[in-house]
Motif scaffolding. Sequence first.
Motif, PDB file in Angstrom:
ATOM      1  N   ILE A  50     -23.700   1.306 -27.834  1.00 40.03           N
ATOM      2  CA  ILE A  50     -24.875   1.632 -27.031  1.00 40.03           C
ATOM      3  C   ILE A  50     -24.527   1.341 -25.580  1.00 40.03           C
ATOM      4  N   ASN A  51     -24.878   2.256 -24.689  1.00 37.52           N
ATOM      5  CA  ASN A  51     -24.706   1.966 -23.278  1.00 37.52           C
ATOM      6  C   ASN A  51     -25.522   2.953 -22.448  1.00 37.52           C
ATOM      7  N   GLU A  52     -25.360   2.884 -21.131  1.00 39.55           N
ATOM      8  CA  GLU A  52     -26.143   3.751 -20.249  1.00 39.55           C
ATOM      9  C   GLU A  52     -25.725   5.208 -20.392  1.00 39.55           C
ATOM     10  N   HIS A  53     -26.712   6.107 -20.552  1.00 36.69           N
ATOM     11  CA  HIS A  53     -26.352   7.522 -20.593  1.00 36.69           C
ATOM     12  C   HIS A  53     -26.939   8.318 -19.432  1.00 36.69           C
ATOM     13  N   ALA A  54     -27.499   7.628 -18.449  1.00 44.54           N
ATOM     14  CA  ALA A  54     -27.987   8.338 -17.262  1.00 44.54           C
ATOM     15  C   ALA A  54     -26.801   8.752 -16.388  1.00 44.54           C
ATOM     16  N   ASP A  55     -25.904   7.825 -16.131  1.00 47.03           N
ATOM     17  CA  ASP A  55     -24.748   8.116 -15.283  1.00 47.03           C
ATOM     18  C   ASP A  55     -23.501   8.282 -16.160  1.00 47.03           C
ATOM     19  N   PRO A  56     -22.958   9.499 -16.255  1.00 50.80           N
ATOM     20  CA  PRO A  56     -21.796   9.731 -17.127  1.00 50.80           C
ATOM     21  C   PRO A  56     -20.560   8.936 -16.743  1.00 50.80           C
ATOM     22  N   GLU A 101     -39.927   2.402 -34.038  1.00 49.18           N
ATOM     23  CA  GLU A 101     -41.342   2.142 -33.787  1.00 49.18           C
ATOM     24  C   GLU A 101     -42.051   3.484 -33.630  1.00 49.18           C
ATOM     25  N   ASP A 102     -43.201   3.627 -34.286  1.00 47.46           N
ATOM     26  CA  ASP A 102     -43.948   4.886 -34.232  1.00 47.46           C
ATOM     27  C   ASP A 102     -43.066   6.090 -34.575  1.00 47.46           C
ATOM     28  N   GLY A 103     -42.203   5.914 -35.545  1.00 48.16           N
ATOM     29  CA  GLY A 103     -41.366   7.026 -36.010  1.00 48.16           C
ATOM     30  C   GLY A 103     -40.217   7.398 -35.101  1.00 48.16           C
ATOM     31  N   LYS A 104     -39.994   6.595 -34.062  1.00 50.09           N
ATOM     32  CA  LYS A 104     -38.904   6.917 -33.128  1.00 50.09           C
ATOM     33  C   LYS A 104     -37.978   5.721 -32.912  1.00 50.09           C
ATOM     34  N   LEU A 105     -36.741   6.005 -32.525  1.00 50.80           N
ATOM     35  CA  LEU A 105     -35.820   4.944 -32.140  1.00 50.80           C
ATOM     36  C   LEU A 105     -36.430   4.161 -30.989  1.00 50.80           C
ATOM     37  N   ALA A 106     -36.470   2.844 -31.121  1.00 47.72           N
ATOM     38  CA  ALA A 106     -36.953   2.008 -30.016  1.00 47.72           C
ATOM     39  C   ALA A 106     -35.737   1.569 -29.197  1.00 47.72           C
ATOM     40  N   LEU A 107     -35.386   2.406 -28.225  1.00 47.29           N
ATOM     41  CA  LEU A 107     -34.259   2.091 -27.338  1.00 47.29           C
ATOM     42  C   LEU A 107     -34.793   1.662 -25.982  1.00 47.29           C
ATOM     43  N   GLY A 108     -34.005   0.908 -25.240  1.00 52.27           N
ATOM     44  CA  GLY A 108     -34.371   0.573 -23.876  1.00 52.27           C
ATOM     45  C   GLY A 108     -34.259   1.805 -22.972  1.00 52.27           C
ATOM     46  N   THR A 109     -34.906   1.708 -21.809  1.00 57.48           N
ATOM     47  CA  THR A 109     -34.992   2.836 -20.869  1.00 57.48           C
ATOM     48  C   THR A 109     -33.653   3.520 -20.604  1.00 57.48           C
ATOM     49  N   TRP A 110     -32.621   2.750 -20.419  1.00 56.50           N
ATOM     50  CA  TRP A 110     -31.341   3.324 -20.013  1.00 56.50           C
ATOM     51  C   TRP A 110     -30.374   3.516 -21.158  1.00 56.50           C
TER      52      TRP A 110
ATOM     53  N   ALA B  72     -14.909  -7.977 -12.520  1.00 54.99           N
ATOM     54  CA  ALA B  72     -15.739  -7.248 -11.551  1.00 54.99           C
ATOM     55  C   ALA B  72     -14.804  -6.763 -10.440  1.00 54.99           C
ATOM     56  N   GLY B  73     -15.203  -5.697  -9.782  1.00 54.21           N
ATOM     57  CA  GLY B  73     -14.477  -5.313  -8.570  1.00 54.21           C
ATOM     58  C   GLY B  73     -13.231  -4.471  -8.778  1.00 54.21           C
ATOM     59  N   LEU B  74     -12.971  -4.029 -10.004  1.00 59.04           N
ATOM     60  CA  LEU B  74     -11.889  -3.037 -10.186  1.00 59.04           C
ATOM     61  C   LEU B  74     -12.367  -1.681  -9.648  1.00 59.04           C
ATOM     62  N   ARG B  75     -11.485  -0.703  -9.703  1.00 60.58           N
ATOM     63  CA  ARG B  75     -11.847   0.641  -9.238  1.00 60.58           C
ATOM     64  C   ARG B  75     -12.624   1.383 -10.314  1.00 60.58           C
ATOM     65  N   TYR B  76     -13.861   0.975 -10.532  1.00 55.74           N
ATOM     66  CA  TYR B  76     -14.699   1.650 -11.504  1.00 55.74           C
ATOM     67  C   TYR B  76     -15.329   2.885 -10.875  1.00 55.74           C
ATOM     68  N   GLN B  77     -15.707   3.857 -11.723  1.00 56.18           N
ATOM     69  CA  GLN B  77     -16.362   5.063 -11.200  1.00 56.18           C
ATOM     70  C   GLN B  77     -17.869   4.869 -11.007  1.00 56.18           C
ATOM     71  N   HIS B  78     -18.468   4.062 -11.877  1.00 59.53           N
ATOM     72  CA  HIS B  78     -19.921   3.835 -11.797  1.00 59.53           C
ATOM     73  C   HIS B  78     -20.237   3.156 -10.464  1.00 59.53           C
ATOM     74  N   ALA B  79     -21.098   3.773  -9.674  1.00 64.76           N
ATOM     75  CA  ALA B  79     -21.218   3.400  -8.269  1.00 64.76           C
ATOM     76  C   ALA B  79     -22.148   2.219  -8.002  1.00 64.76           C
ATOM     77  N   GLU B  80     -22.774   1.673  -9.046  1.00 68.24           N
ATOM     78  CA  GLU B  80     -23.763   0.623  -8.790  1.00 68.24           C
ATOM     79  C   GLU B  80     -23.177  -0.788  -8.711  1.00 68.24           C
ATOM     80  N   GLY B  81     -21.845  -0.882  -8.860  1.00 69.78           N
ATOM     81  CA  GLY B  81     -21.222  -2.199  -8.721  1.00 69.78           C
ATOM     82  C   GLY B  81     -21.325  -3.083  -9.933  1.00 69.78           C
ATOM     83  N   ASN B  82     -21.867  -2.540 -11.046  1.00 72.10           N
ATOM     84  CA  ASN B  82     -21.983  -3.379 -12.240  1.00 72.10           C
ATOM     85  C   ASN B  82     -21.305  -2.754 -13.468  1.00 72.10           C
TER      86      ASN B  82
END
Lengths: 131, 131, 131
Positions: A50-56, A101-110, B72-82
Amino acid sequence: MALKRLSIKTQAKQELIDITERVQRAVRELGVSAGACVIFVPHTTAAITINEHADPSVKEDILMMLDKLVPAGLRYQHAEGNAHAHIRASLLGHSVTVPIEDGKLALGTWQGIFFCECDGPRQREVWITLI
Amino acid sequence: MALKRLSIKTQAKQELIDITERVQRAVRELGVSAGACVIFVPHTTAAITINEHADPSVKEDILMMLDKLVPAGLRYQHAEGNAHAHIRASLLGHSVTVPIEDGKLALGTWQGIFFCECDGPRQREVWITLI
Amino acid sequence: MALKRLSIKTQAKQELIDITERVQRAVRELGVSAGACVIFVPHTTAAITINEHADPSVKEDILMMLDKLVPAGLRYQHAEGNAHAHIRASLLGHSVTVPIEDGKLALGTWQGIFFCECDGPRQREVWITLI
């Protein structure tokens, strides 16, 4: 409670594929309103996370770090040339459990659910069970 | 079976917080005598793990090693620094499943459940489901 | 649903022990036809993982990589000399959840379940719950 099998055709040697929508649909079809869902990868050179899928670019950073931590081409004993893929799969893990929850995956926003191909391209599967 | 949400206010950039007692209480309140409990972190830069909670130095060693493995601080692509926080979270994992016996978490003698902040301080949550 | 306890006598400082058959038998004895099975390690210097059990060299490569990633003998704070074992256990994880179908573990063709001793030899346990 049935086991639902999803087919995944991976395209690259290594890639993270966002399967959140497909898992969501499977949960809807299984028709359970509350509990949890186990998403299981029946392979030894693929994993799930699981991880962030907003920023590829997060996917790319994860793959880069796996390359760095567990490089291909070291003096491994496993003779098939994919020992690094086996080890990466164990570090990421072969299942995630997500509340429903409510028939759906309860995932966090990101949060998105990613199939992690470590030795592709291949025809792969993901198995989904409600519990 | 309801989902129980715990709030956690983390205090540092990185820390492991022992939440064993809070999870134990939530399990008692959910009132189930046997089965298992999924403890799920709905974030992408935080994780959950089980480890020794008798000696607090174990937590410090885990954090030190995460710093070393995924700096932390390698050349990551994700621009938010985390980006390092995202990767660490995937290595540790977003859920643990613990058996329940006689209405209580069945943990080993030395085991505690730790919320792992990888990019704090922040307001966080942990979700608990009985299965 | 009862918790089933398996005893495991490890023989080495570090080793991966294939427990697939024993877990399979426990699932059969618990007598459930569908759902999932949580295999939980109640220790803080041991873990559990899924990987290939056809070629025993995969186990050796995993152990070699753990040695490389989280070496023994660094300047850890935990004074018992096994901090590396605690950290390795958190990287691999303390539970795996495997689907059950027709009364049997639904594992992929090449998958086996391995108990991971990180600080042996010791008398250990694995706990199995059906969910």
